[in-house]
Design an enzyme around this catalytic site. Structure first.
Site, PDB file in Angstrom:
ATOM      1  CG  ASP A   1      -2.691   2.083   7.011  1.00 33.25           C
ATOM      2  OD1 ASP A   1      -3.302   3.129   6.853  1.00 33.25           O
ATOM      3  OD2 ASP A   1      -1.432   1.865   7.059  1.00 33.25           O
TER       4      ASP A   1
ATOM      5  CE  LYS B   1      -0.131   2.138   3.483  1.00 34.65           C
ATOM      6  NZ  LYS B   1       0.212   2.929   4.567  1.00 34.65           N
TER       7      LYS B   1
HETATM    8  O1  C5P Z   1      -4.138   1.761  13.766  1.00 27.91           O
HETATM    9  P1  C5P Z   1      -2.740   1.406  13.677  1.00 27.91           P
HETATM   10  O2  C5P Z   1      -2.409   0.480  14.649  1.00 27.91           O
HETATM   11  O3  C5P Z   1      -2.324   1.158  12.287  1.00 27.91           O
HETATM   12  O4  C5P Z   1      -1.927   2.598  14.212  1.00 27.91           O
HETATM   13  C1  C5P Z   1      -0.823   2.509  14.949  1.00 27.91           C
HETATM   14  C2  C5P Z   1      -0.703   4.110  15.637  1.00 27.91           C
HETATM   15  O5  C5P Z   1      -0.430   4.959  14.720  1.00 27.91           O
HETATM   16  C3  C5P Z   1      -2.029   4.181  16.617  1.00 27.91           C
HETATM   17  O6  C5P Z   1      -1.719   3.578  17.595  1.00 27.91           O
HETATM   18  C4  C5P Z   1      -1.742   5.454  16.754  1.00 27.91           C
HETATM   19  O7  C5P Z   1      -0.818   6.189  17.637  1.00 27.91           O
HETATM   20  C5  C5P Z   1      -1.194   6.189  15.270  1.00 27.91           C
HETATM   21  N1  C5P Z   1      -2.049   6.498  14.586  1.00 27.91           N
HETATM   22  C6  C5P Z   1      -2.771   7.721  14.660  1.00 27.91           C
HETATM   23  N2  C5P Z   1      -3.979   8.154  13.830  1.00 27.91           N
HETATM   24  C7  C5P Z   1      -4.154   7.337  12.876  1.00 27.91           C
HETATM   25  C8  C5P Z   1      -3.681   6.280  12.538  1.00 27.91           C
HETATM   26  C9  C5P Z   1      -2.735   5.694  13.172  1.00 27.91           C
HETATM   27  O8  C5P Z   1      -2.626   8.737  15.759  1.00 27.91           O
HETATM   28  N3  C5P Z   1      -5.471   8.032  12.129  1.00 27.91           N
END
Ligand code: C5P
Length: 265
Positions: A120, A10
């Site tokens: 994601d 991606k």
């Molecule tokens: O959701 P995911 O596990 O991929 O995200 C990892 C980290 O990235 C989250 O814990 C958060 O700290 C940050 N994040 C964020 N805002 C988003 C996506 C991710 O702050 N939209």
């Protein structure tokens, strides 16, 4: 019967951070496309769950319920034997486990987009060019996305996503401009957009700056940028042969780097 699926890399061609919610998650506005390189997955229904991981980037990938692919099967309400050929660097801004999870959810026709597995995962479970907004939960299909010739490069630097968001100097940036109408120059439009996480990621892993400079020095590149929260970066080219020539040169000059010419769409 065994289901086979392809989990493409991606790529965030743009990634604007437009705000932060009370729960800490950031609001995003991103044009996401997918590559013709990726991980390969098989799923064979069985009474018990199991997962076997191999491939060039299998080291360090959990083979149990911690793996997002396993969690995706649970979310879809199925059990069985999973295999994952990890061809892509993970924790690298190009989808990693999110793409694996998304690909399985899509292959199983699961109606849950998988937001609970990661921000994601919804765009990865859609699996085609899209404008991603909200915290990743709002996915607008993008029609007529031009095919782009690219080189992906990862130096092996690791930047934890939460740390990159924390290092952001400004969190209320402007969103993406509307995408160009047919006939307008897509590359010019892309140049006016940004990855707001890029500068923050470079402060954590200065290697990313080295990768961007090496890509910028490639003949025929017309855009260089980081994907996601890094550390993978990409350059775009007008032709497949220009992308392949650049990839060959980079792989020779930097034998420790992961360098992949590919097509994005
Ligand atoms: O959701 P995911 O596990 O991929 O995200 C990892 C980290 O990235 C989250 O814990 C958060 O700290 C940050 N994040 C964020 N805002 C988003 C996506 C991710 O702050 N939209």
């Amino acid at each position: 019967m065994t289901t086979e699926c392809f989990a493409p890399a991606k790529i965030n061609l743009t990634l604007h951070v437009t705000g932060q919610r009370a729960d800490g998650y950031h609001l995003l506005d991103s044009l996401v496309v997918f590559a013709d390189v990726g991980d390969a997955i098989t799923f064979t229904p069985a009474p018990e769950m199991s997962l076997k991981v191999d491939g060039p980037f299998s080291k360090g990938v959990p083979c149990d319920g911690r793996n997002l692919l396993w969690k995706a099967a649970e979310l879809a309400g199925v059990t069985g034997h999973l295999t994952l050929q990890k061809n892509l660097p993970h924790g690298a801004g190009i989808g990693g486990g999110s793409s694996d999870a998304g690909a399985l959810l899509r292959a199983l026709d699961c109606d849950n987009a998988g937001l609970a597995l990661g921000a994601d995962v919804p765009v990865c479970s859609y699996g085609r060019a899209a404008r991603m907004q909200g915290i990743g939960d709002v996915v607008h299909p993008v029609a007529n996305m031009p095919r782009l010739f690219a080189v992906l490069v990862n130096s092996g630097a690791y930047v934890p996503t939460p740390q990159v968001f924390q290092a952001l100097a400004q969190k209320d940036n402007l969103g993406q401009e509307d995408m160009p109408q047919h006939g307008m120059d897509f590359t010019q439009w892309l140049h006016r957009q940004r990855n707001d996480l890029q500068a923050a990621a470079i402060t954590i892993a200065p290697d990313i700056g080295t990768v961007l400079a090496a890509l910028a020095a490639c003949d025929g590149q017309n855009l260089v940028r980081m994907s996601g929260s890094g550390a993978t970066c990409f350059a775009l080219f007008d032709t497949a042969s220009a992308a392949q020539a650049a990839a060959h040169k980079l792989a020779t000059a930097y034998p420790d780097w992961w360098v992949k010419p590919c097509v994005l769409s």
